[in-house]
Design an enzyme around this catalytic site. Structure first.
Site, PDB file in Angstrom:
ATOM      1  N   HIS A 219       4.130 -41.124  -8.887  1.00 31.45           N
ATOM      2  CA  HIS A 219       3.617 -40.454 -10.211  1.00 31.45           C
ATOM      3  C   HIS A 219       3.039 -41.231 -10.970  1.00 31.45           C
ATOM      4  O   HIS A 219       2.846 -42.504 -10.697  1.00 31.45           O
ATOM      5  CB  HIS A 219       4.980 -39.920 -10.988  1.00 31.45           C
ATOM      6  CG  HIS A 219       5.758 -41.155 -11.725  1.00 31.45           C
ATOM      7  ND1 HIS A 219       6.805 -41.464 -10.502  1.00 31.45           N
ATOM      8  CD2 HIS A 219       5.982 -41.777 -12.601  1.00 31.45           C
ATOM      9  CE1 HIS A 219       7.354 -42.366 -11.021  1.00 31.45           C
ATOM     10  NE2 HIS A 219       6.908 -42.558 -12.280  1.00 31.45           N
TER      11      HIS A 219
ATOM     12  N   ASP B 130       9.211 -45.481  -9.078  1.00 34.97           N
ATOM     13  CA  ASP B 130       9.957 -46.455  -9.951  1.00 34.97           C
ATOM     14  C   ASP B 130      10.725 -47.393  -9.209  1.00 34.97           C
ATOM     15  O   ASP B 130      11.757 -47.137  -8.299  1.00 34.97           O
ATOM     16  CB  ASP B 130      10.912 -45.667 -10.853  1.00 34.97           C
ATOM     17  CG  ASP B 130       9.733 -44.706 -11.689  1.00 34.97           C
ATOM     18  OD1 ASP B 130       8.836 -45.177 -12.140  1.00 34.97           O
ATOM     19  OD2 ASP B 130      10.440 -43.527 -12.271  1.00 34.97           O
TER      20      ASP B 130
ATOM     21  N   ARG C 199      14.073 -42.313 -21.056  1.00 33.62           N
ATOM     22  CA  ARG C 199      14.221 -42.616 -19.704  1.00 33.62           C
ATOM     23  C   ARG C 199      15.502 -43.223 -19.188  1.00 33.62           C
ATOM     24  O   ARG C 199      16.048 -43.811 -19.725  1.00 33.62           O
ATOM     25  CB  ARG C 199      13.223 -43.223 -19.007  1.00 33.62           C
ATOM     26  CG  ARG C 199      12.977 -43.346 -17.516  1.00 33.62           C
ATOM     27  CD  ARG C 199      12.118 -44.188 -16.805  1.00 33.62           C
ATOM     28  NE  ARG C 199      12.554 -45.491 -16.829  1.00 33.62           N
ATOM     29  CZ  ARG C 199      11.892 -46.570 -15.813  1.00 33.62           C
ATOM     30  NH1 ARG C 199      10.678 -45.979 -15.145  1.00 33.62           N
ATOM     31  NH2 ARG C 199      12.562 -47.574 -15.689  1.00 33.62           N
TER      32      ARG C 199
END
Ligand SMILES: [Fe+2]
Length: 257
Positions: free
Chosen positions: A233, A103, A248
């Site tokens: 991921h 991320d 999130r």
């Protein structure tokens, strides 16, 4: 005082561990936080089941591990800049997280970790796959490790760009990991995109080898807390006719070194 019931159970050879005996919505003592942090360093992702987290408790849990990270590109789009709601509707063809990635690595200080909470979860489908980038690094040949040492890569998203080392070290444990991902890493420093492409492609694919991966099946109330440094991921797109809604929150990280 540490709960006597806390247990860390590894889920696979490649990583991931389920932690039981912790009510994440309660104020956690330092000993419990340190067990979770150690498990994150060792297993790369920790999972909790059957948790009941409102947004404030979710934030409080994240703050046990650092300050909350505000996503630079989503800051304007969200009512609460510290929270990203990840929604999938039946028939969606494009969705959040559909390629292997870590991320927000286009930032100078990418998030240390992400805490994702399942609010509405389909009866099946929508699993998340993770890949352990310590194993990805450790299984490279000595020649490749030598070539990558000291090499930087340009990570970008939109106008935001940063340069990060291709091999990064976890400062808490001294363990090295591969740190390039398909979504953000565009080229090596000092090389063109075309020159970089073959080796980047190798590293991306190597990092996703099945033996480095593990898979999490969501239930309502599940939490996945991943170390965003040592894992990539991918969200699977097989939710078919079902809704899926997750919340999130990310934790601020340091400059990769
Ligand atoms: Fe993601």
């Amino acid at each position: 005082m540490l709960s006597a019931r806390i247990a860390v159970r590894p889920l696979s050879g490649a990583g991931g561990a389920e932690i039981s005996g912790v009510d994440v919505a309660r104020t956690l003592d330092a000993a419990t936080v340190s067990v979770i942090r150690a498990a994150l360093n060792e297993h790369c992702v920790v999972f909790f089941r059957d948790q009941d987290l409102d947004v404030e408790r979710h934030k409080a849990f994240a703050r046990c591990f650092g300050e909350i990270f505000v996503h630079p590109l989503l800051r304007e789009a969200n009512a609460d800049p510290e929270v990203v709601m990840v929604r999938r509707e039946p028939g969606d063809v494009s969705y959040f997280g559909e390629a292997w990635h870590a991320d927000t690595t286009m930032c100078d200080e990418p998030p240390l970790g992400t805490i994702l909470y399942g609010i509405e979860v389909p009866p099946y489908g929508g699993d998340t796959l993770f890949a352990n980038q310590y194993l990805a690094y450790e299984t490279l040949s000595d020649g490749m490790k030598k070539m990558l040492s000291g090499l930087g890569a340009v990570h970008s998203h939109g106008e935001t760009r940063s340069i990060h080392p291709v091999v990064r070290t976890n400062p808490e444990t001294g363990r090295k990991m591969l740190f390039v991902n398909e979504f953000h890493a565009k080229e090596f420093v000092g090389m063109t995109e075309a020159e970089s492409r073959p080796l980047l492609k190798f590293l991306f694919e190597h990092g996703n080898r099945p033996e480095f991966t593990f898979r999490f099946r969501w239930r309502k109330g599940s939490i996945a807390f991943w170390d965003n440094r040592s894992t990539k991921h991918i969200a699977l797109g097989d939710t078919g006719p079902f809704h899926r809604l997750m919340r999130r929150i990310q934790i601020r990280g340091d400059r990769p070194a």
